[in-house]
Design a protein around this motif. Structure first.
Motif, PDB file in Angstrom:
ATOM      1  N   SER A 135     -21.940  -1.716 -14.327  1.00 14.40           N
ATOM      2  CA  SER A 135     -21.769  -1.664 -13.021  1.00 14.40           C
ATOM      3  C   SER A 135     -23.274  -1.552 -12.409  1.00 14.40           C
ATOM      4  O   SER A 135     -23.391  -2.016 -11.246  1.00 14.40           O
ATOM      5  CB  SER A 135     -21.231  -0.220 -12.490  1.00 14.40           C
ATOM      6  N   ILE A 136     -24.234  -0.942 -13.073  1.00  8.38           N
ATOM      7  CA  ILE A 136     -25.544  -0.938 -12.676  1.00  8.38           C
ATOM      8  C   ILE A 136     -26.439  -2.129 -12.976  1.00  8.38           C
ATOM      9  O   ILE A 136     -26.884  -2.712 -11.873  1.00  8.38           O
ATOM     10  CB  ILE A 136     -26.241   0.239 -13.424  1.00  8.38           C
ATOM     11  N   ILE A 137     -26.062  -2.885 -13.965  1.00  6.41           N
ATOM     12  CA  ILE A 137     -26.918  -3.985 -14.494  1.00  6.41           C
ATOM     13  C   ILE A 137     -26.137  -5.240 -13.720  1.00  6.41           C
ATOM     14  O   ILE A 137     -27.023  -6.126 -13.100  1.00  6.41           O
ATOM     15  CB  ILE A 137     -26.680  -4.243 -15.862  1.00  6.41           C
ATOM     16  N   LYS A 138     -24.943  -5.360 -13.355  1.00  7.60           N
ATOM     17  CA  LYS A 138     -24.167  -6.278 -12.716  1.00  7.60           C
ATOM     18  C   LYS A 138     -24.555  -7.628 -13.376  1.00  7.60           C
ATOM     19  O   LYS A 138     -25.037  -8.677 -12.878  1.00  7.60           O
ATOM     20  CB  LYS A 138     -24.719  -6.371 -11.167  1.00  7.60           C
ATOM     21  N   PRO A 139     -24.423  -7.629 -14.702  1.00  7.18           N
ATOM     22  CA  PRO A 139     -24.634  -9.025 -15.317  1.00  7.18           C
ATOM     23  C   PRO A 139     -23.779 -10.255 -14.647  1.00  7.18           C
ATOM     24  O   PRO A 139     -22.471 -10.011 -14.305  1.00  7.18           O
ATOM     25  CB  PRO A 139     -24.281  -8.909 -16.778  1.00  7.18           C
ATOM     26  N   LYS A 140     -24.033 -11.540 -14.969  1.00  5.39           N
ATOM     27  CA  LYS A 140     -23.476 -12.674 -14.423  1.00  5.39           C
ATOM     28  C   LYS A 140     -22.747 -13.077 -15.483  1.00  5.39           C
ATOM     29  O   LYS A 140     -21.968 -14.071 -15.480  1.00  5.39           O
ATOM     30  CB  LYS A 140     -24.545 -13.653 -13.891  1.00  5.39           C
ATOM     31  N   ALA A 141     -23.128 -12.747 -16.907  1.00  3.93           N
ATOM     32  CA  ALA A 141     -22.175 -13.060 -18.174  1.00  3.93           C
ATOM     33  C   ALA A 141     -22.286 -11.965 -19.083  1.00  3.93           C
ATOM     34  O   ALA A 141     -23.501 -11.418 -19.089  1.00  3.93           O
ATOM     35  CB  ALA A 141     -22.810 -14.578 -18.450  1.00  3.93           C
ATOM     36  N   ILE A 142     -21.160 -12.046 -19.924  1.00  2.00           N
ATOM     37  CA  ILE A 142     -21.432 -11.104 -21.185  1.00  2.00           C
ATOM     38  C   ILE A 142     -20.798 -11.635 -22.398  1.00  2.00           C
ATOM     39  O   ILE A 142     -20.141 -12.499 -22.332  1.00  2.00           O
ATOM     40  CB  ILE A 142     -20.128  -9.822 -20.867  1.00  2.00           C
ATOM     41  N   LEU A 143     -21.703 -11.198 -23.209  1.00  2.00           N
ATOM     42  CA  LEU A 143     -21.531 -11.866 -24.669  1.00  2.00           C
ATOM     43  C   LEU A 143     -20.954 -10.619 -25.674  1.00  2.00           C
ATOM     44  O   LEU A 143     -21.810  -9.567 -25.885  1.00  2.00           O
ATOM     45  CB  LEU A 143     -22.884 -12.434 -25.393  1.00  2.00           C
ATOM     46  N   LEU A 144     -19.875 -10.708 -25.958  1.00  2.00           N
ATOM     47  CA  LEU A 144     -19.133  -9.636 -26.743  1.00  2.00           C
ATOM     48  C   LEU A 144     -19.313  -9.962 -28.433  1.00  2.00           C
ATOM     49  O   LEU A 144     -18.796 -11.121 -28.595  1.00  2.00           O
ATOM     50  CB  LEU A 144     -17.652  -9.549 -26.310  1.00  2.00           C
ATOM     51  N   LEU A 145     -19.721  -9.004 -28.987  1.00  2.00           N
ATOM     52  CA  LEU A 145     -19.867  -8.960 -30.484  1.00  2.00           C
ATOM     53  C   LEU A 145     -19.031  -8.593 -31.278  1.00  2.00           C
ATOM     54  O   LEU A 145     -18.926  -7.197 -31.465  1.00  2.00           O
ATOM     55  CB  LEU A 145     -21.128  -8.612 -30.922  1.00  2.00           C
ATOM     56  N   GLY A 146     -18.123  -9.260 -31.657  1.00  2.00           N
ATOM     57  CA  GLY A 146     -16.947  -8.785 -32.777  1.00  2.00           C
ATOM     58  C   GLY A 146     -15.790  -8.183 -32.034  1.00  2.00           C
ATOM     59  O   GLY A 146     -15.502  -8.279 -30.977  1.00  2.00           O
ATOM     60  N   ARG A 147     -14.651  -8.041 -32.856  1.00  2.00           N
ATOM     61  CA  ARG A 147     -13.276  -7.484 -32.411  1.00  2.00           C
ATOM     62  C   ARG A 147     -13.312  -6.387 -31.732  1.00  2.00           C
ATOM     63  O   ARG A 147     -12.604  -6.229 -30.507  1.00  2.00           O
ATOM     64  CB  ARG A 147     -12.249  -7.508 -33.640  1.00  2.00           C
ATOM     65  N   ILE A 148     -13.773  -5.179 -32.019  1.00  2.00           N
ATOM     66  CA  ILE A 148     -14.003  -3.878 -31.575  1.00  2.00           C
ATOM     67  C   ILE A 148     -14.467  -4.124 -30.163  1.00  2.00           C
ATOM     68  O   ILE A 148     -13.938  -3.339 -29.150  1.00  2.00           O
ATOM     69  CB  ILE A 148     -14.541  -2.853 -32.346  1.00  2.00           C
ATOM     70  N   ALA A 149     -15.645  -4.696 -29.872  1.00  2.00           N
ATOM     71  CA  ALA A 149     -16.134  -4.797 -28.728  1.00  2.00           C
ATOM     72  C   ALA A 149     -15.377  -5.525 -27.674  1.00  2.00           C
ATOM     73  O   ALA A 149     -15.145  -5.361 -26.423  1.00  2.00           O
ATOM     74  CB  ALA A 149     -17.404  -5.292 -28.768  1.00  2.00           C
ATOM     75  N   ALA A 150     -14.855  -6.754 -28.209  1.00  2.00           N
ATOM     76  CA  ALA A 150     -13.833  -7.465 -27.243  1.00  2.00           C
ATOM     77  C   ALA A 150     -12.520  -6.574 -26.909  1.00  2.00           C
ATOM     78  O   ALA A 150     -12.327  -6.646 -25.544  1.00  2.00           O
ATOM     79  CB  ALA A 150     -13.282  -8.772 -28.093  1.00  2.00           C
ATOM     80  N   HIS A 151     -12.160  -5.910 -28.117  1.00  2.00           N
ATOM     81  CA  HIS A 151     -10.750  -5.062 -27.534  1.00  2.00           C
ATOM     82  C   HIS A 151     -11.162  -4.029 -26.451  1.00  2.00           C
ATOM     83  O   HIS A 151     -10.259  -3.856 -25.523  1.00  2.00           O
ATOM     84  CB  HIS A 151     -10.249  -4.366 -28.626  1.00  2.00           C
ATOM     85  N   ALA A 152     -12.067  -3.371 -26.601  1.00  2.05           N
ATOM     86  CA  ALA A 152     -12.663  -2.255 -25.573  1.00  2.05           C
ATOM     87  C   ALA A 152     -12.865  -2.763 -24.177  1.00  2.05           C
ATOM     88  O   ALA A 152     -12.643  -2.196 -23.321  1.00  2.05           O
ATOM     89  CB  ALA A 152     -13.806  -1.641 -26.269  1.00  2.05           C
ATOM     90  N   VAL A 153     -13.447  -3.876 -24.151  1.00  2.00           N
ATOM     91  CA  VAL A 153     -14.023  -4.319 -22.962  1.00  2.00           C
ATOM     92  C   VAL A 153     -12.826  -5.256 -22.155  1.00  2.00           C
ATOM     93  O   VAL A 153     -12.700  -5.015 -21.077  1.00  2.00           O
ATOM     94  CB  VAL A 153     -15.344  -5.032 -22.934  1.00  2.00           C
ATOM     95  N   LEU A 154     -12.266  -6.169 -23.042  1.00  2.00           N
ATOM     96  CA  LEU A 154     -11.118  -6.916 -22.301  1.00  2.00           C
ATOM     97  C   LEU A 154      -9.856  -6.350 -22.328  1.00  2.00           C
ATOM     98  O   LEU A 154      -8.816  -6.817 -21.516  1.00  2.00           O
ATOM     99  CB  LEU A 154     -11.212  -8.150 -23.305  1.00  2.00           C
ATOM    100  N   GLY A 155      -9.771  -5.233 -22.846  1.00  2.00           N
ATOM    101  CA  GLY A 155      -8.314  -4.663 -23.285  1.00  2.00           C
ATOM    102  C   GLY A 155      -7.313  -5.413 -23.886  1.00  2.00           C
ATOM    103  O   GLY A 155      -6.189  -5.411 -23.428  1.00  2.00           O
ATOM    104  N   SER A 156      -7.915  -6.188 -24.871  1.00  2.00           N
ATOM    105  CA  SER A 156      -6.964  -7.134 -25.460  1.00  2.00           C
ATOM    106  C   SER A 156      -6.698  -6.668 -26.787  1.00  2.00           C
ATOM    107  O   SER A 156      -7.518  -5.862 -27.567  1.00  2.00           O
ATOM    108  CB  SER A 156      -7.231  -8.489 -25.422  1.00  2.00           C
ATOM    109  N   ALA A 157      -5.516  -7.074 -27.461  1.00  2.00           N
ATOM    110  CA  ALA A 157      -5.194  -6.714 -29.084  1.00  2.00           C
ATOM    111  C   ALA A 157      -5.398  -7.765 -29.703  1.00  2.00           C
ATOM    112  O   ALA A 157      -4.878  -7.886 -31.038  1.00  2.00           O
ATOM    113  CB  ALA A 157      -4.085  -5.911 -28.962  1.00  2.00           C
ATOM    114  N   ASP A 158      -5.585  -9.031 -29.406  1.00  2.00           N
ATOM    115  CA  ASP A 158      -5.539 -10.154 -29.787  1.00  2.00           C
ATOM    116  C   ASP A 158      -6.652 -10.310 -31.052  1.00  2.00           C
ATOM    117  O   ASP A 158      -7.753  -9.821 -31.078  1.00  2.00           O
ATOM    118  CB  ASP A 158      -5.715 -11.502 -29.065  1.00  2.00           C
ATOM    119  N   SER A 159      -6.438 -11.204 -32.236  1.00  2.00           N
ATOM    120  CA  SER A 159      -7.389 -11.235 -33.277  1.00  2.00           C
ATOM    121  C   SER A 159      -8.718 -11.936 -32.711  1.00  2.00           C
ATOM    122  O   SER A 159      -8.551 -12.643 -31.649  1.00  2.00           O
ATOM    123  CB  SER A 159      -6.830 -11.993 -34.368  1.00  2.00           C
ATOM    124  N   ILE A 160      -9.868 -11.801 -33.429  1.00  2.00           N
ATOM    125  CA  ILE A 160     -11.024 -12.545 -32.842  1.00  2.00           C
ATOM    126  C   ILE A 160     -10.604 -13.894 -32.877  1.00  2.00           C
ATOM    127  O   ILE A 160     -11.374 -14.713 -32.184  1.00  2.00           O
ATOM    128  CB  ILE A 160     -12.208 -12.003 -33.609  1.00  2.00           C
TER     129      ILE A 160
END
Length: 290
Positions: A209-234
């Motif tokens: 919320s502070i940085i307000k990025p224009k794009a996000i790169l998620l490294l790995g399954r756990i980061a993707a699940h936590a941020v995107l709220g998805s349970a899909d495989s990488i």
């Protein structure tokens, strides 16, 4: 006021008991429903020649009476459903009014003691990079070397991440802000537990919320699940653009996975090229020399 549905149900019940109908008027009968959904009926006066309710005894009426449901239950009721309202995360508004670097510094000094990992960590690994960056890189959790230095991605995986970013023209000090889902190292580098992720997510969401990025790169399954709220495989999450609250996001294999399995390097490079194309479409250009 006379409730016609309740009255009709009442008459059907009387017929089941073999009792005569009554001559009714609004002056004689008033049906009310109180707050506890109980129905209060006034005394009903029968018509001339009609036996009273208390004196009328039809054959078998007592046994049938026991099996009858209350009048209120004879009318079908609409099922009630409880609605679960998702509560949107709201960061401290005071932090959003501050310059980005100052807001992040205040968060860093405040630290975090919301889960048991604060008792086993050596350093609080908050994040590093440019507070004004247009790109956020989010990993899983600190490792042993990160725990020692208090900085994210400084070990072998960190060296691999630096190479990955340089390959698409990004400098990790100037072009990105790097953080993790967890800010403390899990013992023995085990996978983060759900309770740990839930406790630490407000810190990460506040950073976003502070940085307000224009794009996000998620490294790995756990980061993707936590941020995107998805349970899909990488395998399903990678190679495509996702939306996180209006911010285009992509998932790539974690640098540590590339160190363990060389077979992931080719698809990781393909995904990085797609992320670079996304950045160019957003007008974001890195400063690293290729």
């Amino acid at each position: 006021m006379l409730d016609k549905k309740l009255f009709s149900a009442y008459l059907r019940q009387q017929r089941q008991l073999a009792m005569p109908d009554f001559v009714l008027s609004e002056k004689i009968i008033t049906l009310e429903q109180n707050k506890s959904a109980k129905i209060n009926r006034s005394v009903v006066k029968p018509a001339e020649k009609a036996p009273s309710v208390t004196n009328a005894k039809a054959p078998g009426s007592a046994s049938r009476l026991k099996s009858l449901r209350p009048v209120a239950q004879l009318i079908p009721q609409k099922p009630t459903t409880s609605k679960k309202t998702a509560v949107a995360f709201e960061p401290d508004p005071a932090l959003l009014l501050m310059p980005k670097r100052e807001a992040l510094k205040e968060m860093l000094f405040k630290g975090c003691n919301k889960c048991h990992l604060c008792g086993t960590r050596k350093k609080y690994v908050f994040g590093s990079g440019n507070a004004e960056a247009s790109i956020m890189v989010i990993g899983e959790a600190p490792g042993a070397e990160e725990d020692e230095q208090g900085l994210p991605f400084v070990g072998e995986a960190g060296a691999m991440l630096t190479k990955m970013l340089n390959a698409i023209g990004l400098n990790r000090k100037d072009d990105v802000f790097i953080s993790n889902v967890l800010k403390c190292r899990p013992p023995e580098n085990r996978n983060p537990e759900t309770s740990e992720i839930l406790a630490c997510m407000p810190v990460l969401l506040t950073q976003i919320s502070i940085i307000k990025p224009k794009a996000i790169l998620l490294l790995g399954r756990i980061a993707a699940h936590a941020v995107l709220g998805s349970a899909d495989s990488i395998a399903k999450l990678r190679s495509k653009v996702h939306d996180y609250n209006g911010i285009p996001s992509m998932v790539v294999y974690h640098p540590a996975a590339l160190l363990r399995s060389a077979e992931y390097k080719k698809p990781a490079w393909e995904d990085l090229q797609k992320f670079q194309a996304l950045l160019e479409s957003l007008g974001i250009h890195g400063t690293a020399e290729k």
